[in-house]
Scaffold this motif. Structure first.
Motif, mmCIF file in Angstrom:
data_model
loop_
_atom_site.group_PDB
_atom_site.id
_atom_site.type_symbol
_atom_site.label_atom_id
_atom_site.label_comp_id
_atom_site.label_asym_id
_atom_site.label_seq_id
_atom_site.Cartn_x
_atom_site.Cartn_y
_atom_site.Cartn_z
ATOM 1 N N GLU A 5 0.427 -0.958 -0.394
ATOM 2 C CA GLU A 5 -0.466 -0.437 0.048
ATOM 3 C C GLU A 5 1.114 1.158 -0.117
ATOM 4 N N ASP A 6 2.004 0.828 0.411
ATOM 5 C CA ASP A 6 3.138 2.334 0.757
ATOM 6 C C ASP A 6 3.183 2.632 -0.783
ATOM 7 N N PHE A 7 3.351 1.689 -1.088
ATOM 8 C CA PHE A 7 4.494 1.544 -2.760
ATOM 9 C C PHE A 7 3.026 2.259 -3.147
ATOM 10 N N LYS A 8 2.308 1.745 -3.313
ATOM 11 C CA LYS A 8 0.852 2.054 -3.960
ATOM 12 C C LYS A 8 0.408 4.132 -4.202
ATOM 13 N N LYS A 9 0.819 4.133 -2.821
ATOM 14 C CA LYS A 9 0.419 5.330 -2.111
ATOM 15 C C LYS A 9 1.456 6.665 -2.849
ATOM 16 N N LEU A 10 3.075 5.718 -2.913
ATOM 17 C CA LEU A 10 3.963 6.393 -3.139
ATOM 18 C C LEU A 10 3.819 6.591 -5.525
ATOM 19 N N ASP A 11 3.140 5.367 -5.364
ATOM 20 C CA ASP A 11 3.699 6.000 -7.076
ATOM 21 C C ASP A 11 2.078 6.827 -7.401
ATOM 22 N N GLU A 12 0.821 7.523 -6.373
ATOM 23 C CA GLU A 12 0.603 7.917 -6.662
ATOM 24 C C GLU A 12 0.893 9.396 -6.887
ATOM 25 N N LEU A 13 1.511 9.564 -6.103
ATOM 26 C CA LEU A 13 1.996 11.009 -5.135
ATOM 27 C C LEU A 13 2.755 11.419 -6.555
ATOM 28 N N GLU A 14 3.525 10.285 -7.154
ATOM 29 C CA GLU A 14 4.849 10.569 -8.186
ATOM 30 C C GLU A 14 4.196 11.349 -9.355
ATOM 31 N N LYS A 15 2.765 10.164 -10.031
ATOM 32 C CA LYS A 15 1.932 10.917 -11.361
ATOM 33 C C LYS A 15 1.009 12.356 -10.658
ATOM 34 N N GLU A 16 0.941 13.170 -9.599
ATOM 35 C CA GLU A 16 0.640 13.972 -9.070
ATOM 36 C C GLU A 16 1.489 15.004 -9.326
ATOM 37 N N ARG A 17 3.039 14.224 -9.315
ATOM 38 C CA ARG A 17 3.534 15.356 -8.891
ATOM 39 C C ARG A 17 3.980 15.700 -10.250
ATOM 40 N N GLU A 18 3.884 14.845 -10.531
ATOM 41 C CA GLU A 18 4.365 14.920 -12.910
ATOM 42 C C GLU A 18 3.238 15.893 -13.173
ATOM 43 N N ASN A 19 2.047 15.022 -12.659
ATOM 44 C CA ASN A 19 0.617 16.251 -13.275
ATOM 45 C C ASN A 19 1.266 17.350 -13.334
ATOM 46 N N LYS A 20 1.352 17.974 -11.595
ATOM 47 C CA LYS A 20 1.612 19.864 -11.264
ATOM 48 C C LYS A 20 2.404 19.981 -12.157
ATOM 49 N N ILE A 21 4.015 19.270 -12.317
ATOM 50 C CA ILE A 21 5.325 20.260 -13.385
ATOM 51 C C ILE A 21 4.360 20.047 -14.871
ATOM 52 N N ILE A 22 3.788 19.750 -15.264
ATOM 53 C CA ILE A 22 2.784 19.788 -16.464
ATOM 54 C C ILE A 22 2.286 20.644 -16.295
ATOM 55 N N LYS A 23 1.792 20.690 -15.976
ATOM 56 C CA LYS A 23 0.522 21.741 -15.838
ATOM 57 C C LYS A 23 1.470 23.151 -15.494
ATOM 58 N N THR A 24 1.871 23.241 -14.647
ATOM 59 C CA THR A 24 2.402 24.801 -14.208
ATOM 60 C C THR A 24 3.091 24.772 -15.494
ATOM 61 N N SER A 25 4.253 23.824 -16.146
ATOM 62 C CA SER A 25 4.915 24.167 -17.202
ATOM 63 C C SER A 25 4.309 24.883 -18.145
ATOM 64 N N ILE A 26 2.443 24.172 -19.074
ATOM 65 C CA ILE A 26 2.289 24.422 -19.811
ATOM 66 C C ILE A 26 1.490 26.243 -19.266
ATOM 67 N N PHE A 27 1.394 26.472 -18.231
ATOM 68 C CA PHE A 27 1.011 27.595 -17.437
ATOM 69 C C PHE A 27 1.803 28.811 -17.618
ATOM 70 N N GLY A 28 3.000 28.600 -17.629
ATOM 71 C CA GLY A 28 4.438 28.777 -18.441
ATOM 72 C C GLY A 28 4.464 28.968 -19.379
ATOM 73 N N ILE A 29 4.610 28.597 -20.232
ATOM 74 C CA ILE A 29 4.846 28.273 -21.985
ATOM 75 C C ILE A 29 3.627 29.310 -22.628
ATOM 76 N N ILE A 30 2.733 29.396 -22.290
ATOM 77 C CA ILE A 30 0.730 30.096 -22.683
ATOM 78 C C ILE A 30 1.479 31.295 -22.439
ATOM 79 N N GLY A 31 2.089 31.756 -20.875
ATOM 80 C CA GLY A 31 2.199 32.983 -19.941
ATOM 81 C C GLY A 31 3.675 33.744 -21.489
ATOM 82 N N ASN A 32 4.558 33.216 -20.686
ATOM 83 C CA ASN A 32 5.788 33.179 -22.014
ATOM 84 C C ASN A 32 5.413 34.111 -23.237
ATOM 85 N N ALA A 33 4.187 33.450 -24.305
ATOM 86 C CA ALA A 33 4.242 33.024 -25.136
ATOM 87 C C ALA A 33 3.058 34.579 -25.372
#
Length: 112
Positions: A5-33
């Protein structure tokens, strides 16, 4: 069972982190453009090379965000037959850092 269960939770946290990085980067691309377009318009109207160069700087910042998205996607890949422990994927993060460093050195050399 708790360990699994701990590994499953870790995988979920990693996916959530990846999604936040991508959303923030997309926001940065739009803002800079948007900033780059605005600065090109203002720079052309005022005949200011400084504002035009700043627009190019905003475009390179947007490029950095694209590199962040690609690096995050590649680094988050699961282990495969060639890399059973995913040992190549963390190295991609180091490559991202190297690309960012080269971009910053290039910007600083152009400005001085």
């Amino acid at each position: 069972m708790k360990r699994f269960e701990d590994f499953k939770k870790l995988d979920e946290l990693e996916k959530e982190r990846e999604n936040k990085i991508i959303k923030t980067s997309i926001f940065g691309i739009i803002g800079n453009a948007v900033l780059a377009i605005f600065k090109v318009f203002i720079g052309m109207k005022s005949n200011s090379i400084a504002i035009l160069v700043d627009a190019v700087n905003n475009l390179s910042d947007a490029g950095s965000s694209v590199i962040t998205i690609v690096g995050t996607k590649l680094a988050g890949k699961e282990a495969d037959n060639k890399h059973p422990f995913g040992e190549l994927h963390p190295k991609i993060r180091n490559t991202d850092g190297g690309v960012f460093s080269c971009q910053n050195i290039q910007k600083n050399l152009k400005l001085s």
